[in-house]
Design a protein around this motif. Structure first.
Motif, PDB file in Angstrom:
ATOM      1  N   MET A 397       1.110   2.874 -30.597  1.00  9.37           N
ATOM      2  CA  MET A 397       1.658   1.753 -31.136  1.00  9.37           C
ATOM      3  C   MET A 397       2.530   1.130 -32.058  1.00  9.37           C
ATOM      4  SD  MET A 397      -2.788   0.365 -31.326  1.00  9.37           S
ATOM      5  CE  MET A 397      -2.932   2.321 -32.117  1.00  9.37           C
ATOM      6  N   PRO A 398       3.169   0.526 -32.437  1.00  9.35           N
ATOM      7  CA  PRO A 398       3.985   0.423 -33.356  1.00  9.35           C
ATOM      8  C   PRO A 398       3.634   0.603 -34.784  1.00  9.35           C
ATOM      9  CG  PRO A 398       4.416  -1.662 -31.941  1.00  9.35           C
ATOM     10  CD  PRO A 398       3.097  -0.990 -31.242  1.00  9.35           C
ATOM     11  N   ASN A 399       4.135   1.402 -35.253  1.00  9.51           N
ATOM     12  CA  ASN A 399       3.799   1.591 -36.634  1.00  9.51           C
ATOM     13  C   ASN A 399       4.512   0.279 -37.813  1.00  9.51           C
ATOM     14  OD1 ASN A 399       6.277   2.378 -36.855  1.00  9.51           O
ATOM     15  ND2 ASN A 399       5.615   4.973 -36.943  1.00  9.51           N
ATOM     16  N   ILE A 400       5.053  -1.207 -37.589  1.00 12.03           N
ATOM     17  CA  ILE A 400       5.691  -1.702 -39.012  1.00 12.03           C
ATOM     18  C   ILE A 400       4.697  -2.429 -39.088  1.00 12.03           C
ATOM     19  CG2 ILE A 400       8.069  -0.662 -37.612  1.00 12.03           C
ATOM     20  CD1 ILE A 400       8.417  -3.402 -36.419  1.00 12.03           C
ATOM     21  N   PRO A 401       5.067  -2.818 -39.430  1.00 15.04           N
ATOM     22  CA  PRO A 401       4.115  -4.116 -39.906  1.00 15.04           C
ATOM     23  C   PRO A 401       4.469  -5.536 -39.482  1.00 15.04           C
ATOM     24  CG  PRO A 401       5.745  -3.531 -42.542  1.00 15.04           C
ATOM     25  CD  PRO A 401       6.210  -2.658 -41.248  1.00 15.04           C
ATOM     26  N   GLU A 402       5.402  -5.746 -38.526  1.00 16.35           N
ATOM     27  CA  GLU A 402       5.559  -6.731 -38.066  1.00 16.35           C
ATOM     28  C   GLU A 402       4.797  -7.027 -36.799  1.00 16.35           C
ATOM     29  OE1 GLU A 402       9.440  -6.707 -39.805  1.00 16.35           O
ATOM     30  OE2 GLU A 402       8.204  -4.907 -39.260  1.00 16.35           O
ATOM     31  N   MET A 403       4.618  -5.681 -36.631  1.00 19.73           N
ATOM     32  CA  MET A 403       3.019  -5.212 -35.603  1.00 19.73           C
ATOM     33  C   MET A 403       1.917  -6.662 -35.548  1.00 19.73           C
ATOM     34  SD  MET A 403       2.496  -4.780 -31.973  1.00 19.73           S
ATOM     35  CE  MET A 403       0.896  -4.217 -31.274  1.00 19.73           C
ATOM     36  N   ALA A 404       2.110  -7.366 -36.770  1.00 24.43           N
ATOM     37  CA  ALA A 404       0.815  -7.916 -37.027  1.00 24.43           C
ATOM     38  C   ALA A 404       0.110  -9.379 -36.713  1.00 24.43           C
ATOM     39  CB  ALA A 404       0.479  -8.142 -38.707  1.00 24.43           C
ATOM     40  N   PRO A 405       1.403 -10.043 -36.039  1.00 24.16           N
ATOM     41  CA  PRO A 405       1.516 -11.067 -35.037  1.00 24.16           C
ATOM     42  C   PRO A 405       1.191 -10.651 -33.518  1.00 24.16           C
ATOM     43  CG  PRO A 405       3.645 -11.498 -35.983  1.00 24.16           C
ATOM     44  CD  PRO A 405       2.938  -9.789 -37.001  1.00 24.16           C
ATOM     45  N   VAL A 406       1.647  -9.993 -33.401  1.00 23.89           N
ATOM     46  CA  VAL A 406       1.641  -9.813 -32.027  1.00 23.89           C
ATOM     47  C   VAL A 406       0.244  -9.467 -31.477  1.00 23.89           C
ATOM     48  CG1 VAL A 406       2.438  -8.308 -30.282  1.00 23.89           C
ATOM     49  CG2 VAL A 406       4.170  -8.208 -31.845  1.00 23.89           C
ATOM     50  N   TRP A 407      -0.775  -8.704 -32.209  1.00 23.97           N
ATOM     51  CA  TRP A 407      -2.198  -8.969 -31.257  1.00 23.97           C
ATOM     52  C   TRP A 407      -2.162  -9.596 -30.638  1.00 23.97           C
ATOM     53  CZ3 TRP A 407      -2.517  -4.162 -29.877  1.00 23.97           C
ATOM     54  CH2 TRP A 407      -1.938  -3.013 -30.335  1.00 23.97           C
ATOM     55  N   GLY A 408      -2.337 -10.997 -32.257  1.00 19.43           N
ATOM     56  CA  GLY A 408      -3.252 -12.209 -31.817  1.00 19.43           C
ATOM     57  C   GLY A 408      -2.129 -13.361 -30.421  1.00 19.43           C
ATOM     58  N   ALA A 409      -1.625 -12.688 -30.435  1.00 15.81           N
ATOM     59  CA  ALA A 409      -0.657 -13.848 -29.912  1.00 15.81           C
ATOM     60  C   ALA A 409      -0.651 -13.529 -28.117  1.00 15.81           C
ATOM     61  CB  ALA A 409       1.000 -14.184 -30.556  1.00 15.81           C
ATOM     62  N   MET A 410      -0.477 -11.974 -27.664  1.00 18.29           N
ATOM     63  CA  MET A 410      -0.743 -11.486 -26.464  1.00 18.29           C
ATOM     64  C   MET A 410      -2.021 -11.664 -26.470  1.00 18.29           C
ATOM     65  SD  MET A 410       2.381 -11.252 -26.054  1.00 18.29           S
ATOM     66  CE  MET A 410       2.483  -9.943 -25.166  1.00 18.29           C
ATOM     67  N   GLY A 411      -2.671 -11.272 -26.803  1.00 16.41           N
ATOM     68  CA  GLY A 411      -3.798 -11.681 -26.485  1.00 16.41           C
ATOM     69  C   GLY A 411      -4.788 -13.102 -26.320  1.00 16.41           C
ATOM     70  N   ASN A 412      -4.546 -14.245 -27.092  1.00 15.88           N
ATOM     71  CA  ASN A 412      -4.160 -15.870 -26.633  1.00 15.88           C
ATOM     72  C   ASN A 412      -3.679 -15.812 -25.349  1.00 15.88           C
ATOM     73  OD1 ASN A 412      -6.268 -16.016 -29.081  1.00 15.88           O
ATOM     74  ND2 ASN A 412      -4.360 -15.978 -30.266  1.00 15.88           N
ATOM     75  N   ALA A 413      -2.768 -15.885 -25.201  1.00 13.70           N
ATOM     76  CA  ALA A 413      -0.880 -15.520 -23.922  1.00 13.70           C
ATOM     77  C   ALA A 413      -1.898 -15.466 -22.832  1.00 13.70           C
ATOM     78  CB  ALA A 413       0.165 -15.075 -24.297  1.00 13.70           C
ATOM     79  N   PHE A 414      -2.797 -13.625 -22.503  1.00 16.41           N
ATOM     80  CA  PHE A 414      -2.660 -13.658 -21.451  1.00 16.41           C
ATOM     81  C   PHE A 414      -4.317 -14.103 -21.166  1.00 16.41           C
ATOM     82  CE2 PHE A 414       0.186 -10.120 -22.062  1.00 16.41           C
ATOM     83  CZ  PHE A 414       0.647  -9.860 -20.378  1.00 16.41           C
ATOM     84  N   THR A 415      -5.399 -14.812 -22.181  1.00 16.95           N
ATOM     85  CA  THR A 415      -6.331 -15.313 -21.806  1.00 16.95           C
ATOM     86  C   THR A 415      -6.518 -16.407 -21.298  1.00 16.95           C
ATOM     87  OG1 THR A 415      -7.670 -14.358 -24.223  1.00 16.95           O
ATOM     88  CG2 THR A 415      -7.754 -16.809 -22.974  1.00 16.95           C
ATOM     89  N   VAL A 416      -4.884 -17.255 -21.728  1.00 12.41           N
ATOM     90  CA  VAL A 416      -4.397 -18.978 -21.119  1.00 12.41           C
ATOM     91  C   VAL A 416      -4.303 -18.136 -19.340  1.00 12.41           C
ATOM     92  CG1 VAL A 416      -3.365 -20.861 -20.548  1.00 12.41           C
ATOM     93  CG2 VAL A 416      -3.881 -19.473 -23.073  1.00 12.41           C
ATOM     94  N   ILE A 417      -3.597 -17.379 -19.241  1.00 13.76           N
ATOM     95  CA  ILE A 417      -2.810 -16.881 -18.490  1.00 13.76           C
ATOM     96  C   ILE A 417      -4.427 -16.366 -16.989  1.00 13.76           C
ATOM     97  CG2 ILE A 417      -1.373 -14.740 -17.019  1.00 13.76           C
ATOM     98  CD1 ILE A 417       0.444 -14.559 -19.457  1.00 13.76           C
TER      99      ILE A 417
END
Length: 444
Positions: A397-417
């Motif tokens: 898993m990426p260990n840089i702070p910029e990973m924080a917004p990825v989790w929610g955005a991608m989870g929501n995207a695949f939920t809609v898909i």
């Protein structure tokens, strides 16, 4: 050259500013031949440490006089193992070691205050994806033996515990998810996803609550395996470059299309109806053939006496293996330690083949040392071997702070898909826009 910083009062006041400005790119630890700038060497190495560097080797450092160490580790079986390591280390090096229970989740936060106050552990356990902030703040020393670790540990373990190409961690365990299968129902373990789909279609009967396959379809932790296998990625340069996002490229779109195929052909449930408890119950009752899950799910199935196995995730239709996310537990050395040589030697001792094998025997945690994959006790353990085989193709898993917004955005995207059969490209484009906005806010 090692930079085991001698923390004088002046240095303690400026370390955060200096390291935040310089990052980790100038750190060349444990390899004097790579450092030719003598001016830089004088600036980053104390006279006392220069003597140590001149008279010691990477494998036999000169330990600080009257050294004594404090170690933070988890409770339970981890504590049992840590205390055993401490005793063995003291016997060998005559250095007292105290082990305190501070969970790996709490240690990074605690070190932020206890480190500068000179109250923190010399060596502490932490998950790799929670360490980036400490490193950027100068609170962690580099690994003193990087070449040795890079040659003897899994690539995922090295990548996960490095920042900007500099190794900081001393990996103690790796975990990832893999394919669980019911041995009483599955005659042939599928080597490809096409085979898995065919077996699952023949078994699935929604009216009888029987399903061939399940996974958490709205959790990006699991979805990354499919996305990565098709060539999608989170950030460029091995998840270090947040200006390069690969979550809506052609491979990511293919992953979205594959998930829609799974929904249509083998798993006719909404994302809200699929959770860990449902999967566990179905598997225990012999109403589920295949499940993508992790080591944390093993105990309940064993207690229920389910006849199951674990195998690497089947290959996709492009011939590639799904690249599951992995998590790496590792020891790190507090940069405020009074005993950097002793602390680094302890971390090395704890992650030796002998000590990591004992950790496996005590706690069942998977050792990230490549040679231990050939140990008979591990090779003969079908469940552990299934996870370890998957771990060899995993991505930390990426260990840089910029990973924080990825989790929610991608989870929501695949939920809609999944739920709405939304166009994968359009949906993922929107997610990446949201992620970029989140990163901008983080960097303000």
């Amino acid at each position: 050259m090692r930079k085991s910083r001698n923390l004088t009062l002046i240095f303690a006041l400026v370390i955060t500013v200096v390291l935040a400005g310089c990052g980790g790119n100038n750190n060349q630890v444990g390899n004097a031949s790579k450092t030719t700038d003598t001016t830089q060497t004088e600036q980053t190495t104390s006279p006392e440490q220069s003597v140590n560097n001149a008279t010691t080797t990477p494998t036999e450092p000169e330990i600080e006089k009257d050294a004594k160490l404090l170690v933070w580790d988890n409770g339970g079986s981890d504590e049992d193992w840590a205390k055993m390591v401490a005793e063995e280390f003291t016997k060998k090096y005559n250095i007292p070691v105290e082990v305190q229970v501070v969970s790996q989740g709490d240690a990074p936060t605690k070190l932020q205050t206890d480190g500068p106050a000179l109250l923190g552990a010399d060596v502490f356990l932490a998950p790799h994806d929670k360490i980036g902030g400490l490193i950027s703040a100068g609170l962690v020393l580099e690994n003193f033996y990087p070449d040795e670790y890079k040659s003897e540990f899994m690539e995922a373990a090295i990548t996960g515990t490095s920042i900007d190409g500099v190794l900081y961690g001393y990996p103690t365990a790796i975990d990832t998810y893999a394919l669980f299968y019911n041995k009483d129902l599955v005659k042939t373990v599928p080597a490809t996803m096409d085979e898995l789909i065919e077996q699952s279609k023949a078994f699935t009967d929604k009216s009888k609550e029987k399903y061939g396959f399940m996974m958490l379809v709205n959790d990006f932790y699991f979805l990354h395996a499919i996305l990565g296998g098709y060539g999608g990625y989170v950030f460029g340069d091995k998840n270090t470059n947040s200006s390069d996002i690969g979550l809506n490229n052609e491979g990511a779109v293919q992953a979205g299309q594959f998930m829609q195929r799974l929904h249509k052909e083998v798993l006719p449930l909404s994302s809200a109806d699929i959770n860990a408890a449902v999967k566990e119950t179905l598997f225990i009752n012999n109403n589920l053939l295949f499940d993508i899950n992790g080591p944390w799910a093993v105990a309940a199935l064993q207690e229920a006496k389910v006849n199951f196995g674990v195998a690497p995730l089947p290959k996709l239709d492009n011939g590639k293996s799904p690249t599951s996310f992995s998590g790496i537990r590792a020891y790190y050395v507090n940069s405020y330690t009074k005993y950097p040589e002793a602390a680094s030697l302890y971390a090395k001792f704890a992650t030796s083949e002998e000590m990591l094998m004992k950790k496996f025997e005590i706690s069942g945690q998977m050792p990230p040392r490549t040679r231990l994959l050939e140990n008979e006790k591990i090779k003969d353990n079908e469940i552990i071997k299934g996870f370890l085989d998957q771990a060899t193709v995993s991505v930390p898993m990426p260990n840089i702070p910029e990973m924080a917004p990825v989790w929610g955005a991608m989870g929501n995207a695949f939920t809609v898909i999944w739920d709405d059969n939304a166009d994968p490209k359009e949906t993922l484009d929107k997610a990446v826009t949201q992620i970029n906005e989140g990163i901008t806010l983080l960097n303000q």
